[in-house]
Design an enzyme around this catalytic site. Structure first.
Site, PDB file in Angstrom:
ATOM      1  N   GLU A   1      41.649  35.317 -99.068  1.00 43.10           N
ATOM      2  CA  GLU A   1      41.210  34.349-100.084  1.00 43.10           C
ATOM      3  C   GLU A   1      40.152  33.380 -99.546  1.00 43.10           C
ATOM      4  O   GLU A   1      39.654  32.529-100.306  1.00 43.10           O
ATOM      5  CB  GLU A   1      42.406  33.552-100.617  1.00 43.10           C
ATOM      6  CG  GLU A   1      43.287  34.313-101.594  1.00 43.10           C
ATOM      7  CD  GLU A   1      44.184  35.348-100.950  1.00 43.10           C
ATOM      8  OE1 GLU A   1      44.665  35.091 -99.814  1.00 43.10           O
ATOM      9  OE2 GLU A   1      44.380  36.432-101.538  1.00 43.10           O
TER      10      GLU A   1
ATOM     11  N   HIS B   1      46.254  47.764 -93.144  1.00 46.36           N
ATOM     12  CA  HIS B   1      46.034  46.528 -93.903  1.00 46.36           C
ATOM     13  C   HIS B   1      45.186  45.530 -93.115  1.00 46.36           C
ATOM     14  O   HIS B   1      44.313  44.850 -93.672  1.00 46.36           O
ATOM     15  CB  HIS B   1      47.399  45.899 -94.229  1.00 46.36           C
ATOM     16  CG  HIS B   1      47.364  44.975 -95.402  1.00 46.36           C
ATOM     17  ND1 HIS B   1      47.394  45.416 -96.694  1.00 46.36           N
ATOM     18  CD2 HIS B   1      47.303  43.629 -95.477  1.00 46.36           C
ATOM     19  CE1 HIS B   1      47.361  44.389 -97.516  1.00 46.36           C
ATOM     20  NE2 HIS B   1      47.289  43.287 -96.803  1.00 46.36           N
TER      21      HIS B   1
HETATM   22  C1  DLZ Z   1      49.272  40.390 -96.543  1.00 44.77           C
HETATM   23  C2  DLZ Z   1      48.835  39.705 -95.286  1.00 44.77           C
HETATM   24  C3  DLZ Z   1      49.230  40.192 -94.039  1.00 44.77           C
HETATM   25  C4  DLZ Z   1      50.085  41.412 -93.884  1.00 44.77           C
HETATM   26  N1  DLZ Z   1      48.871  39.589 -92.893  1.00 44.77           N
HETATM   27  C5  DLZ Z   1      48.084  38.479 -92.969  1.00 44.77           C
HETATM   28  C6  DLZ Z   1      47.661  37.822 -91.782  1.00 44.77           C
HETATM   29  O1  DLZ Z   1      48.015  38.173 -90.648  1.00 44.77           O
HETATM   30  N2  DLZ Z   1      46.854  36.746 -91.921  1.00 44.77           N
HETATM   31  C7  DLZ Z   1      46.411  36.282 -93.150  1.00 44.77           C
HETATM   32  O2  DLZ Z   1      45.646  35.300 -93.186  1.00 44.77           O
HETATM   33  N3  DLZ Z   1      46.816  36.897 -94.279  1.00 44.77           N
HETATM   34  C8  DLZ Z   1      47.637  37.957 -94.218  1.00 44.77           C
HETATM   35  N4  DLZ Z   1      48.050  38.591 -95.354  1.00 44.77           N
HETATM   36  C9  DLZ Z   1      47.713  37.957 -96.684  1.00 44.77           C
HETATM   37  C10 DLZ Z   1      46.351  38.331 -97.270  1.00 44.77           C
HETATM   38  O3  DLZ Z   1      45.299  37.656 -96.595  1.00 44.77           O
HETATM   39  C11 DLZ Z   1      46.318  37.889 -98.762  1.00 44.77           C
HETATM   40  O4  DLZ Z   1      46.653  36.532 -98.860  1.00 44.77           O
HETATM   41  C12 DLZ Z   1      47.302  38.685 -99.609  1.00 44.77           C
HETATM   42  O5  DLZ Z   1      47.018  40.062 -99.525  1.00 44.77           O
HETATM   43  C13 DLZ Z   1      47.264  38.238-101.089  1.00 44.77           C
HETATM   44  O6  DLZ Z   1      45.957  38.415-101.643  1.00 44.77           O
END
Ligand code: DLZ
Length: 155
Positions: free
Chosen positions: A59, A88
């Site tokens: 985001e 991912h």
């Molecule tokens: C889903 C997710 C995962 C698995 N890991 C992280 C992370 O290590 N650091 C991070 O900033 N965000 C992570 N996210 C969330 C995604 O950035 C995002 O907020 C979600 O997919 C919802 O759009």
């Protein structure tokens, strides 16, 4: 990528409006990055600082875009992504990186890149500017954003 060779940047950010957009995953690391950014902005003389939290690093670009389009002179983007067992990691890192690059080149507002993309939490903690950390990427991102504002003014 090694942090060796990083320049010592002295910047004067007096009068600049800076927006910090920060993700929320990995609290301890994020606390360190935010503290480093705040410290660097204060040392550079930046008085106008707006902080916005978003859920994850994915985001960051949309928040950076809004900040750049609504009057910020510079944006500092902070986030931490830790590699897991699925692809991912690559998608989130790629989307955030390309999105932030697009914001800065499209708007002309510099975006400091304080997004850590690490294999382990230990690597992230070592870059978070915490006591015992080897590097302070939050401060570096803030200094780079201000330095780039000044560089662009010379063009
Ligand atoms: C889903 C997710 C995962 C698995 N890991 C992280 C992370 O290590 N650091 C991070 O900033 N965000 C992570 N996210 C969330 C995604 O950035 C995002 O907020 C979600 O997919 C919802 O759009």
């Amino acid at each position: 990528m090694s942090g060796a060779g990083a320049p010592k940047i002295q910047v004067d950010g007096t009068g600049l409006r800076v927006t910090v957009v920060a993700a929320s995953w990995h609290t301890a690391v994020m606390d360190g990055l935010l503290a480093g950014t705040r410290r660097a902005l204060a040392e550079a003389g930046v008085r106008s600082v707006t902080e916005v939290r978003v859920p994850g690093s994915f985001e960051l670009p949309v928040a950076a875009a809004r900040a750049a389009e609504t009057g910020a002179d510079a944006v500092v983007a902070l986030g931490v992504v830790i590699r897991g067992g699925t692809p991912h990691f690559d998608y989130v890192c790629s989307a955030a990186t390309h999105g932030l690059t697009d914001v800065s080149t499209r708007t002309g507002v510099p975006v400091g890149f304080g997004l850590l993309t690490c294999d382990t939490e230990e690597q992230a903690l070592d870059r978070a500017g915490l006591p015992g950390s080897g590097e302070d990427k939050g401060a570096e991102a803030a200094e780079a954003a201000i330095a780039t504002v000044l560089a662009l003014r010379a063009l």
